[in-house]
Scaffold this motif. Structure first.
Motif, mmCIF file in Angstrom:
data_model
loop_
_atom_site.group_PDB
_atom_site.id
_atom_site.type_symbol
_atom_site.label_atom_id
_atom_site.label_comp_id
_atom_site.label_asym_id
_atom_site.label_seq_id
_atom_site.Cartn_x
_atom_site.Cartn_y
_atom_site.Cartn_z
ATOM 1 N N VAL A 166 -10.485 -7.676 -12.613
ATOM 2 C CA VAL A 166 -9.490 -6.673 -12.999
ATOM 3 C C VAL A 166 -8.471 -6.586 -11.861
ATOM 4 O O VAL A 166 -8.829 -6.376 -10.695
ATOM 5 C CB VAL A 166 -10.140 -5.299 -13.250
ATOM 6 C CG1 VAL A 166 -9.085 -4.233 -13.537
ATOM 7 C CG2 VAL A 166 -11.111 -5.400 -14.428
ATOM 8 N N ILE A 167 -7.197 -6.797 -12.213
ATOM 9 C CA ILE A 167 -6.153 -6.840 -11.184
ATOM 10 C C ILE A 167 -5.016 -5.869 -11.511
ATOM 11 O O ILE A 167 -4.744 -5.577 -12.673
ATOM 12 C CB ILE A 167 -5.572 -8.268 -11.015
ATOM 13 C CG1 ILE A 167 -5.060 -8.831 -12.349
ATOM 14 C CG2 ILE A 167 -6.607 -9.211 -10.398
ATOM 15 C CD1 ILE A 167 -4.316 -10.158 -12.224
ATOM 16 N N ALA A 168 -4.388 -5.392 -10.441
ATOM 17 C CA ALA A 168 -3.142 -4.641 -10.565
ATOM 18 C C ALA A 168 -2.007 -5.645 -10.457
ATOM 19 O O ALA A 168 -2.106 -6.637 -9.726
ATOM 20 C CB ALA A 168 -3.045 -3.597 -9.453
ATOM 21 N N LEU A 169 -0.924 -5.385 -11.224
ATOM 22 C CA LEU A 169 0.150 -6.369 -11.357
ATOM 23 C C LEU A 169 1.433 -5.851 -10.724
ATOM 24 O O LEU A 169 2.007 -4.866 -11.188
ATOM 25 C CB LEU A 169 0.384 -6.655 -12.849
ATOM 26 C CG LEU A 169 -0.884 -6.912 -13.692
ATOM 27 C CD1 LEU A 169 -0.539 -6.926 -15.179
ATOM 28 C CD2 LEU A 169 -1.535 -8.220 -13.286
ATOM 29 N N LEU A 170 1.858 -6.515 -9.670
ATOM 30 C CA LEU A 170 3.126 -6.145 -9.028
ATOM 31 C C LEU A 170 4.253 -6.868 -9.758
ATOM 32 O O LEU A 170 4.245 -8.091 -9.856
ATOM 33 C CB LEU A 170 3.102 -6.544 -7.542
ATOM 34 C CG LEU A 170 4.288 -6.041 -6.720
ATOM 35 C CD1 LEU A 170 4.158 -4.546 -6.454
ATOM 36 C CD2 LEU A 170 4.399 -6.791 -5.401
ATOM 37 N N ALA A 218 -4.568 2.302 -11.193
ATOM 38 C CA ALA A 218 -4.112 1.034 -10.624
ATOM 39 C C ALA A 218 -2.731 0.675 -11.161
ATOM 40 O O ALA A 218 -1.861 0.210 -10.427
ATOM 41 C CB ALA A 218 -5.113 -0.075 -10.936
ATOM 42 N N ALA A 219 -2.529 0.913 -12.476
ATOM 43 C CA ALA A 219 -1.236 0.585 -13.080
ATOM 44 C C ALA A 219 -0.113 1.391 -12.433
ATOM 45 O O ALA A 219 0.903 0.833 -12.017
ATOM 46 C CB ALA A 219 -1.277 0.829 -14.590
ATOM 47 N N VAL A 220 -0.298 2.699 -12.323
ATOM 48 C CA VAL A 220 0.807 3.501 -11.772
ATOM 49 C C VAL A 220 0.930 3.290 -10.263
ATOM 50 O O VAL A 220 1.997 3.511 -9.688
ATOM 51 C CB VAL A 220 0.704 5.007 -12.119
ATOM 52 C CG1 VAL A 220 0.656 5.207 -13.625
ATOM 53 C CG2 VAL A 220 -0.466 5.667 -11.448
ATOM 54 N N ALA A 221 -0.139 2.816 -9.635
ATOM 55 C CA ALA A 221 -0.062 2.537 -8.196
ATOM 56 C C ALA A 221 0.939 1.429 -7.893
ATOM 57 O O ALA A 221 1.521 1.378 -6.816
ATOM 58 C CB ALA A 221 -1.433 2.158 -7.645
ATOM 59 N N THR A 222 1.139 0.513 -8.867
ATOM 60 C CA THR A 222 1.963 -0.662 -8.594
ATOM 61 C C THR A 222 3.424 -0.323 -8.332
ATOM 62 O O THR A 222 4.132 -1.113 -7.729
ATOM 63 C CB THR A 222 1.909 -1.669 -9.762
ATOM 64 O OG1 THR A 222 2.424 -1.020 -10.938
ATOM 65 C CG2 THR A 222 0.496 -2.149 -10.019
ATOM 66 N N THR A 249 3.125 2.284 -4.495
ATOM 67 C CA THR A 249 3.508 1.159 -3.637
ATOM 68 C C THR A 249 4.861 1.407 -2.976
ATOM 69 O O THR A 249 5.035 1.157 -1.782
ATOM 70 C CB THR A 249 3.536 -0.138 -4.480
ATOM 71 O OG1 THR A 249 2.204 -0.356 -4.975
ATOM 72 C CG2 THR A 249 3.960 -1.332 -3.670
ATOM 73 N N THR A 250 5.811 1.922 -3.753
ATOM 74 C CA THR A 250 7.143 2.218 -3.210
ATOM 75 C C THR A 250 7.064 3.297 -2.134
ATOM 76 O O THR A 250 7.697 3.187 -1.077
ATOM 77 C CB THR A 250 8.082 2.663 -4.352
ATOM 78 O OG1 THR A 250 8.191 1.593 -5.281
ATOM 79 C CG2 THR A 250 9.459 3.019 -3.841
ATOM 80 N N ALA A 251 6.258 4.325 -2.403
ATOM 81 C CA ALA A 251 6.112 5.407 -1.414
ATOM 82 C C ALA A 251 5.410 4.878 -0.164
ATOM 83 O O ALA A 251 5.801 5.211 0.964
ATOM 84 C CB ALA A 251 5.316 6.567 -2.019
ATOM 85 N N THR A 310 2.980 -6.790 -2.232
ATOM 86 C CA THR A 310 1.553 -6.832 -2.587
ATOM 87 C C THR A 310 0.687 -6.205 -1.492
ATOM 88 O O THR A 310 -0.298 -5.541 -1.790
ATOM 89 C CB THR A 310 1.053 -8.272 -2.861
ATOM 90 O OG1 THR A 310 1.637 -9.139 -1.931
ATOM 91 C CG2 THR A 310 1.363 -8.705 -4.258
ATOM 92 N N GLN A 311 1.067 -6.411 -0.234
ATOM 93 C CA GLN A 311 0.248 -5.813 0.838
ATOM 94 C C GLN A 311 0.303 -4.282 0.769
ATOM 95 O O GLN A 311 -0.687 -3.609 1.092
ATOM 96 C CB GLN A 311 0.700 -6.310 2.206
ATOM 97 C CG GLN A 311 2.183 -6.112 2.457
ATOM 98 C CD GLN A 311 2.577 -6.574 3.858
ATOM 99 O OE1 GLN A 311 2.010 -6.125 4.836
ATOM 100 N NE2 GLN A 311 3.542 -7.472 3.943
ATOM 101 N N ASP A 312 1.438 -3.725 0.361
ATOM 102 C CA ASP A 312 1.536 -2.267 0.195
ATOM 103 C C ASP A 312 0.658 -1.810 -0.976
ATOM 104 O O ASP A 312 -0.015 -0.781 -0.898
ATOM 105 C CB ASP A 312 2.985 -1.838 -0.070
ATOM 106 C CG ASP A 312 3.933 -2.302 1.020
ATOM 107 O OD1 ASP A 312 3.597 -2.120 2.202
ATOM 108 O OD2 ASP A 312 5.001 -2.848 0.684
ATOM 109 N N LEU A 313 0.698 -2.595 -2.062
ATOM 110 C CA LEU A 313 -0.122 -2.267 -3.234
ATOM 111 C C LEU A 313 -1.607 -2.299 -2.877
ATOM 112 O O LEU A 313 -2.372 -1.415 -3.276
ATOM 113 C CB LEU A 313 0.203 -3.245 -4.373
ATOM 114 C CG LEU A 313 -0.659 -3.159 -5.637
ATOM 115 C CD1 LEU A 313 -0.691 -1.749 -6.212
ATOM 116 C CD2 LEU A 313 -0.149 -4.144 -6.700
ATOM 117 N N ALA A 314 -2.012 -3.315 -2.099
ATOM 118 C CA ALA A 314 -3.425 -3.410 -1.697
ATOM 119 C C ALA A 314 -3.828 -2.172 -0.888
ATOM 120 O O ALA A 314 -4.898 -1.594 -1.110
ATOM 121 C CB ALA A 314 -3.645 -4.684 -0.887
ATOM 122 N N LYS A 315 -2.966 -1.745 0.028
ATOM 123 C CA LYS A 315 -3.251 -0.553 0.842
ATOM 124 C C LYS A 315 -3.295 0.694 -0.037
ATOM 125 O O LYS A 315 -4.144 1.574 0.141
ATOM 126 C CB LYS A 315 -2.166 -0.370 1.913
ATOM 127 C CG LYS A 315 -2.210 -1.419 2.992
ATOM 128 C CD LYS A 315 -3.247 -1.044 4.041
ATOM 129 C CE LYS A 315 -3.188 -2.004 5.220
ATOM 130 N NZ LYS A 315 -4.398 -1.930 6.039
#
Ligand code: ZN
Ligand code: ZN
Length: 355
Positions: A95-99, A157-161, A165-167, A307-312
């Motif tokens: 299961v992955i989040a999509l940037l 995870a979806a809204v995190a992308t 991530t931007t924040a 992607t590194q921001d999304l991972a964090k």
């Protein structure tokens, strides 16, 4: 493991140039691109910018005449492209989040080669001019995939992308906000609330201002002490004077970006302070040259994330440090959800589930 066969076609919410309403349309199911995956979507976040994507047709050159909307996604890998290295760390069933904008990653790309994939013109832009995530299936380049940690829901995870991530990129990578700082935060929209939680997790003091009382109440619930909440309607500059904060605000994080907040920021920030600009409620604001130069300010803009921001961001959600506000809806209801979002009837964000 029994796998259901992948259908040939599917229904998706699409933008057609010249039509300001989303079109529910039958299109072919794509196959995995050579350097990416075919994903069965679980959740897709609805963003205010979907309205802009539907109604503003002055867009960059990569925009296609028709494309599937949705740029915040989470799903399961069901097919792996031929050129994806076997040691890439992903496999079928993950299961992955999509940037949505991972960049092309080429060494000769003026943006990607300088670690700015979010500004890349040539890479894929899922749901932003090219096919995105308001569909049962979508593709993603391996560069845009981040594994979803245990305990993080597909909707989170979806809204995190996007919003998280931007924040994260703004607060950590651009603003480089540190524990010993005092931060003044303008604007508690979707992004601003994530920023607030991120700043508090760093350990910095954060003073908050928003025009809506309900948002200030939320900030209080998150633990911001009364003394650091600017009462709605109160002059920010007076508040700063009265509370003895003159010369003490290291960074103003402006997630509103109105004339008023941008103006106030220049007055309240300390000498050699930072103004971190993320919101664009007003398209033009005024820089006071005398203030900016005499105080030797830094004005820092931030856009998107990587992607590194999304991972964090996903890690922080897993740890419970960040709790993005998200409710679930149905993919088929996208137009109604977007209207409700536009009308201000939705607190936080909505993730659309399949079915
Ligand atoms: Zn968005
Ligand atoms: Zn690039």
């Amino acid at each position: 493991m029994m796998t259901t066969p992948i259908p040939k076609t599917m229904h998706a919410w699409r933008k057609h140039r010249g039509n300001m309403e989303a079109v529910w349309e039958e299109i072919p199911v794509p196959s995995a691109p050579p350097t990416g995956f075919l994903v069965k979507l679980i959740a897709s976040g609805v963003c205010r910018s979907d309205h802009n994507l539907l109604t503003n047709e002055k867009q960059p050159s990569w925009f296609q005449q028709q494309f599937t909307l949705g740029h915040e996604g989470c799903g399961t890998i069901i097919e792996v492209g031929d050129c994806v290295p076997s040691n890439c760390g992903f496999k079928i069933g993950d299961v992955i989040a999509l940037l949505s904008v991972p960049g092309c990653g080429q060494d000769d790309c003026p943006e990607c080669s300088r670690d700015l994939p979010q500004l890349c013109q040539t890479g894929y832009h899922s749901g932003i001019g090219q096919d995105g995530f308001y569909a049962p299936y979508a593709t993603i380049d391996v560069r845009g995939a981040v594994k979803v940690p245990q305990g993080v829901t597909p909707s989170q995870a979806a809204v995190a992308t996007d919003a998280v991530t931007t924040a994260y990129h703004a607060i950590h990578r651009r603003g480089e906000i540190k524990e010993n700082e005092t931060v003044f935060l303008f604007g508690l929209g979707g992004l601003g609330f994530n920023a607030l939680q991120l700043i508090r997790a760093i350990g910095a003091r954060v003073i908050v201002s928003d025009i809506k009382q309900e948002n200030m109440d939320e900030a209080k619930k998150l633990g911001v002490p009364e003394q650091d909440l600017v009462p709605v309607g109160r002059s920010v500059r007076k508040f700063v004077e009265e509370k003895g904060l003159v010369g003490k605000i290291d960074t103003v994080a402006d997630f509103a970006g109105t004339q008023e907040t941008f103006e106030d920021a220049q007055y309240i920030v300390r000498q050699a302070g930072k103004m971190l600009c993320v919101g664009t409620l007003n398209h033009k604001n005024t820089v006071h040259m005398k203030i900016g130069i005499r105080k030797r300010l830094s004005i820092i803009f931030s856009y998107g994330g990587q992607t590194q921001d999304l991972a964090k961001a996903l890690e922080l959600i897993q740890q419970g440090v960040l709790n993005p506000q998200v409710e679930d809806g149905k993919l088929y209801d996208f137009p109604a959800v977007l209207k409700a979002l536009e009308a201000g009837n939705i607190k936080g964000r909505i993730a659309l589930l399949q079915g």
